[in-house]
Write an enzyme that holds these catalytic residues in place. Structure first.
Site, PDB file in Angstrom:
ATOM      1  N   GLN A  81       9.112  17.106-110.855  1.00 39.64           N
ATOM      2  CA  GLN A  81       8.034  18.079-111.077  1.00 39.64           C
ATOM      3  C   GLN A  81       7.497  17.879-112.491  1.00 39.64           C
ATOM      4  O   GLN A  81       8.162  18.249-113.472  1.00 39.64           O
ATOM      5  CB  GLN A  81       8.628  19.482-110.913  1.00 39.64           C
ATOM      6  CG  GLN A  81       7.647  20.612-111.078  1.00 39.64           C
ATOM      7  CD  GLN A  81       8.365  21.963-111.183  1.00 39.64           C
ATOM      8  OE1 GLN A  81       9.583  22.011-111.345  1.00 39.64           O
ATOM      9  NE2 GLN A  81       7.623  23.041-111.091  1.00 39.64           N
TER      10      GLN A  81
ATOM     11  N   SER B 226       5.789  20.901-117.025  1.00 42.08           N
ATOM     12  CA  SER B 226       5.946  21.303-118.426  1.00 42.08           C
ATOM     13  C   SER B 226       5.555  20.200-119.397  1.00 42.08           C
ATOM     14  O   SER B 226       5.777  19.013-119.132  1.00 42.08           O
ATOM     15  CB  SER B 226       7.398  21.684-118.701  1.00 42.08           C
ATOM     16  OG  SER B 226       7.801  22.732-117.873  1.00 42.08           O
TER      17      SER B 226
ATOM     18  N   SER C  53      13.263  17.234-114.701  1.00 44.48           N
ATOM     19  CA  SER C  53      14.572  16.997-114.086  1.00 44.48           C
ATOM     20  C   SER C  53      14.515  15.810-113.129  1.00 44.48           C
ATOM     21  O   SER C  53      13.588  15.700-112.324  1.00 44.48           O
ATOM     22  CB  SER C  53      15.028  18.234-113.311  1.00 44.48           C
ATOM     23  OG  SER C  53      15.065  19.358-114.153  1.00 44.48           O
TER      24      SER C  53
ATOM     25  N   GLU D  85      10.085  28.736-106.296  1.00 37.44           N
ATOM     26  CA  GLU D  85      11.236  28.820-107.201  1.00 37.44           C
ATOM     27  C   GLU D  85      11.760  30.256-107.289  1.00 37.44           C
ATOM     28  O   GLU D  85      12.746  30.519-107.938  1.00 37.44           O
ATOM     29  CB  GLU D  85      10.840  28.353-108.614  1.00 37.44           C
ATOM     30  CG  GLU D  85      10.617  26.863-108.705  1.00 37.44           C
ATOM     31  CD  GLU D  85      10.409  26.383-110.140  1.00 37.44           C
ATOM     32  OE1 GLU D  85       9.970  27.173-110.986  1.00 37.44           O
ATOM     33  OE2 GLU D  85      10.680  25.209-110.398  1.00 37.44           O
TER      34      GLU D  85
ATOM     35  N   ASN E 105      13.365  34.368-119.143  1.00 32.13           N
ATOM     36  CA  ASN E 105      13.597  35.788-118.865  1.00 32.13           C
ATOM     37  C   ASN E 105      12.525  36.679-119.481  1.00 32.13           C
ATOM     38  O   ASN E 105      12.197  37.732-118.935  1.00 32.13           O
ATOM     39  CB  ASN E 105      14.988  36.190-119.354  1.00 32.13           C
ATOM     40  CG  ASN E 105      16.039  35.702-118.381  1.00 32.13           C
ATOM     41  OD1 ASN E 105      15.739  34.887-117.504  1.00 32.13           O
ATOM     42  ND2 ASN E 105      17.253  36.176-118.512  1.00 32.13           N
ATOM     43  N   GLU E 106      11.975  36.242-120.617  1.00 32.78           N
ATOM     44  CA  GLU E 106      10.905  37.054-121.225  1.00 32.78           C
ATOM     45  C   GLU E 106       9.697  37.087-120.276  1.00 32.78           C
ATOM     46  O   GLU E 106       9.058  38.129-120.099  1.00 32.78           O
ATOM     47  CB  GLU E 106      10.501  36.486-122.595  1.00 32.78           C
ATOM     48  CG  GLU E 106      11.534  36.681-123.694  1.00 32.78           C
ATOM     49  CD  GLU E 106      12.742  35.741-123.550  1.00 32.78           C
ATOM     50  OE1 GLU E 106      12.625  34.688-122.885  1.00 32.78           O
ATOM     51  OE2 GLU E 106      13.822  36.073-124.095  1.00 32.78           O
TER      52      GLU E 106
HETATM   53  C1  LIG Z   1      17.482  22.735-117.176  1.00 31.91           C
HETATM   54  C2  LIG Z   1      15.974  22.758-117.156  1.00 31.91           C
HETATM   55  C3  LIG Z   1      15.300  22.009-116.216  1.00 31.91           C
HETATM   56  C4  LIG Z   1      13.898  22.005-116.199  1.00 31.91           C
HETATM   57  N1  LIG Z   1      13.262  21.213-115.272  1.00 31.91           N
HETATM   58  C5  LIG Z   1      11.899  21.169-115.275  1.00 31.91           C
HETATM   59  C6  LIG Z   1      11.203  20.270-114.372  1.00 31.91           C
HETATM   60  O1  LIG Z   1      11.832  19.539-113.576  1.00 31.91           O
HETATM   61  N2  LIG Z   1       9.863  20.211-114.441  1.00 31.91           N
HETATM   62  C7  LIG Z   1       9.134  21.004-115.286  1.00 31.91           C
HETATM   63  O2  LIG Z   1       7.909  20.928-115.243  1.00 31.91           O
HETATM   64  N3  LIG Z   1       9.760  21.847-116.166  1.00 31.91           N
HETATM   65  C8  LIG Z   1      11.124  21.933-116.173  1.00 31.91           C
HETATM   66  N4  LIG Z   1      11.766  22.767-117.076  1.00 31.91           N
HETATM   67  C9  LIG Z   1      10.972  23.459-118.070  1.00 31.91           C
HETATM   68  C10 LIG Z   1      10.914  24.981-117.925  1.00 31.91           C
HETATM   69  O3  LIG Z   1      10.098  25.385-116.869  1.00 31.91           O
HETATM   70  C11 LIG Z   1      10.413  25.492-119.279  1.00 31.91           C
HETATM   71  O4  LIG Z   1      11.411  25.203-120.240  1.00 31.91           O
HETATM   72  C12 LIG Z   1      10.138  26.988-119.272  1.00 31.91           C
HETATM   73  O5  LIG Z   1       9.065  27.301-118.428  1.00 31.91           O
HETATM   74  C13 LIG Z   1       9.872  27.515-120.694  1.00 31.91           C
HETATM   75  O6  LIG Z   1       8.917  26.757-121.350  1.00 31.91           O
HETATM   76  P1  LIG Z   1       9.180  26.148-122.824  1.00 31.91           P
HETATM   77  O7  LIG Z   1      10.501  25.451-122.800  1.00 31.91           O
HETATM   78  O8  LIG Z   1       7.987  25.366-123.204  1.00 31.91           O
HETATM   79  O9  LIG Z   1       9.335  27.402-123.771  1.00 31.91           O
HETATM   80  P2  LIG Z   1       8.130  28.267-124.389  1.00 31.91           P
HETATM   81  O10 LIG Z   1       7.160  28.606-123.322  1.00 31.91           O
HETATM   82  O11 LIG Z   1       7.616  27.564-125.607  1.00 31.91           O
HETATM   83  O12 LIG Z   1       8.885  29.573-124.827  1.00 31.91           O
HETATM   84  C14 LIG Z   1       9.630  29.684-126.043  1.00 31.91           C
HETATM   85  C15 LIG Z   1      10.143  31.110-126.147  1.00 31.91           C
HETATM   86  O13 LIG Z   1       9.037  32.039-126.235  1.00 31.91           O
HETATM   87  C16 LIG Z   1       9.117  32.998-125.196  1.00 31.91           C
HETATM   88  N5  LIG Z   1       7.775  33.337-124.694  1.00 31.91           N
HETATM   89  C17 LIG Z   1       6.792  32.455-124.353  1.00 31.91           C
HETATM   90  N6  LIG Z   1       5.706  33.128-123.894  1.00 31.91           N
HETATM   91  C18 LIG Z   1       6.019  34.448-123.951  1.00 31.91           C
HETATM   92  C19 LIG Z   1       5.314  35.632-123.614  1.00 31.91           C
HETATM   93  N7  LIG Z   1       4.080  35.599-123.104  1.00 31.91           N
HETATM   94  N8  LIG Z   1       5.945  36.832-123.790  1.00 31.91           N
HETATM   95  C20 LIG Z   1       7.214  36.877-124.284  1.00 31.91           C
HETATM   96  N9  LIG Z   1       7.921  35.783-124.630  1.00 31.91           N
HETATM   97  C21 LIG Z   1       7.342  34.583-124.463  1.00 31.91           C
HETATM   98  C22 LIG Z   1       9.937  32.331-124.110  1.00 31.91           C
HETATM   99  O14 LIG Z   1      10.544  33.280-123.252  1.00 31.91           O
HETATM  100  C23 LIG Z   1      10.939  31.527-124.910  1.00 31.91           C
HETATM  101  O15 LIG Z   1      12.016  32.344-125.321  1.00 31.91           O
HETATM  102  C24 LIG Z   1      13.167  22.793-117.121  1.00 31.91           C
HETATM  103  C25 LIG Z   1      13.864  23.555-118.059  1.00 31.91           C
HETATM  104  C26 LIG Z   1      15.239  23.535-118.110  1.00 31.91           C
HETATM  105  C27 LIG Z   1      15.949  24.364-119.137  1.00 31.91           C
END
Ligand SMILES: Cc1cc2nc3c(=O)[nH]c(=O)nc-3n(C[C@H](O)[C@H](O)[C@H](O)COP(=O)(O)OP(=O)(O)OC[C@H]3O[C@@H](n4cnc5c(N)ncnc54)[C@H](O)[C@@H]3O)c2cc1C
Length: 402
Positions: A130, A133, A165, A248, A374-375
């Site tokens: 997928q 991100s 992933s 999901e 979770n946020e």
């Molecule tokens: C084990 C694992 C597997 C994954 N596999 C995939 C995959 O196969 N394909 C894929 O596309 N993605 C994948 N992901 C990515 C995952 O979907 C993202 O990590 C997730 O959506 C969060 O995005 P970010 O890491 O960019 O964090 P950010 O969006 O940058 O967030 C950083 C922090 O800010 C907080 N935050 C952001 N926006 C808000 C808001 N509006 N209000 C309050 N708080 C907020 C978040 O909660 C977090 O604590 C994977 C992630 C993990 C951990």
């Protein structure tokens, strides 16, 4: 809600359970040996196992028969997933194809895409990843910057994806890309199928807390995607992504059974360690028991919705939020019961569980991040379930990931 299983539910449960007794590559209910030393070996094993499972008709049971499914409903799928987890069968290696890409193609794909791509998903002949991100587009997925430029007969894609992933094993990637940089940010996106073995695709594994490298950075450099690889209409990628992400959420039978098993093992660990003699630990153990039971009830409520033909809806966020926090609490408790052994790792002496509790504690840190943090789930629950005022920064409905 009627919690009594129907006769056909019971018959299905008996059928899948006896199939598993006959075909599981390890003893029923015991599962795989603790680990494969190499992720590639684990994936190779997973492909063979999924092919066998698909041969028995136990992969994609909700898919139409035309594409190898059984055309069954949500409750039947829940039963099959429960039985697989109860038998401690490994998670499907092709789960991104089966649970995300396949259902997306079933709704938005052309007949040609469905005929060509779906059969290979069930039997793990082709694995998917997928590609959503990006470094600056996780929660706020509409900020995707990977650019898909119009070219003769298709699009040329350039950009950087992250946290992908199983990309190192994938044959196809479902990729959200910006095809119209001038359109409002939700409207200029398209969903493309990227050939992961094609020119211009570089996959760089990233090592996680557990020491394993399940996810990756993926660099796309002038990667060509033909018009036949566009899912849904160009410019409607946001709607297609929404449909992928909805899969999901909702029920989670696998995590339910896994946590019932974790709970059993935790209680055994506690007995062996004399933890019930410590009032504070005993109270937390009782709390863990109650929480796993509440998770079961949340699952059943969501399943009832699905059975009545309704979408998981924003309430799906409650389930995701609940299980990820429940799981973290349960694993912290396990480490507290391990006490002095908590910092030990695999192969250490005097380490009850041989490192499995420590590995699980590390692994489940990710549960409050993947599939929407979770946020974000709290925002969804606040705004769409409780009807609280919207976050000022969010310009448009559904601007955050899920
Ligand atoms: C084990 C694992 C597997 C994954 N596999 C995939 C995959 O196969 N394909 C894929 O596309 N993605 C994948 N992901 C990515 C995952 O979907 C993202 O990590 C997730 O959506 C969060 O995005 P970010 O890491 O960019 O964090 P950010 O969006 O940058 O967030 C950083 C922090 O800010 C907080 N935050 C952001 N926006 C808000 C808001 N509006 N209000 C309050 N708080 C907020 C978040 O909660 C977090 O604590 C994977 C992630 C993990 C951990």
């Amino acid at each position: 809600m009627d919690l009594a299983p129907s006769t056909s539910d019971e018959a299905l449960r008996t059928e899948v359970r006896s199939w598993l007794h006959a075909h599981l590559p390890w003893e029923y209910g015991v599962g795989l040996p603790p680990r494969f030393d190499d992720l590639a070996d684990e994936v190779a094993f997973g492909r063979r196992w999924q092919a066998e499972l698909a041969g028995g008709g136990w992969v994609g049971v909700t898919w139409p028969e035309r594409y190898g499914g059984r055309g069954l409903g949500a409750a039947a799928n829940f039963i099959v997933q429960e039985e697989l987890a109860r038998a401690r069968a490994p998670e499907l290696v092709g789960r991104i194809g089966v649970n995300l890409a396949g259902p997306t193609l079933l709704v938005h794909g052309t007949d040609q895409q469905k005929d060509e791509l779906l059969p290979a998903i069930r039997a793990a002949d082709r694995l998917w990843c997928q590609l959503f991100s990006e470094p600056d587009a996780g929660s706020d997925l509409a900020s995707v910057r990977t650019a898909a430029r119009r070219a003769d007969g298709g699009f040329v894609v350039t950009g950087r994806k992250v946290w992908t992933s199983y990309a190192q094993f994938a044959d196809w990637g479902l990729c959200l890309a910006r095809t119209d940089p001038d359109a409002p940010r939700h409207r200029g996106l398209s969903m493309l199928i990227v050939d992961m073995h094609g020119p211009g695709v570089e996959v760089r594994p990233l090592v996680q807390l557990t020491g394993e490298a399940e996810f990756n950075e993926v660099v796309l450099d002038e990667t060509f995607v033909p018009d036949s690889g566009v899912v849904g209409e160009p410019g409607r990628g946001w709607q297609v992504a929404g449909s992928t992400l909805s899969h999901e959420r909702g029920v989670n039978p696998r995590q339910l059974v896994i946590h019932l098993q974790h709970l059993d093992e935790l209680l055994r660990l506690a007995r062996d360690a004399g933890a019930f003699d410590d009032d504070r630990l005993a109270a937390r153990l009782a709390q863990a028991y109650v929480e796993v039971r509440i998770f079961q009830l949340h699952n059943w409520r969501s399943l009832s919705r699905l059975e009545h033909g309704r979408e998981p809806g924003p309430e799906g966020s409650i389930l995701k939020l609940y299980w990820s926090e429940m799981s973290k609490r349960l694993h912290v408790l396990a480490l507290d019961i391990l006490g002095a052994a908590a910092p030990l790792w695999r192969d250490a002496a005097h380490n009850p569980g041989g490192g499995s509790w420590q590995r699980a504690w590390l692994y489940y840190q990710a549960a409050s991040i993947f599939a929407g943090t979770n946020e974000i789930q709290r925002n969804v629950v606040g705004e769409r379930v409780l009807g609280l005022p919207r976050e000022p920064a969010r310009e448009e409905a559904g601007s955050a990931r899920r």
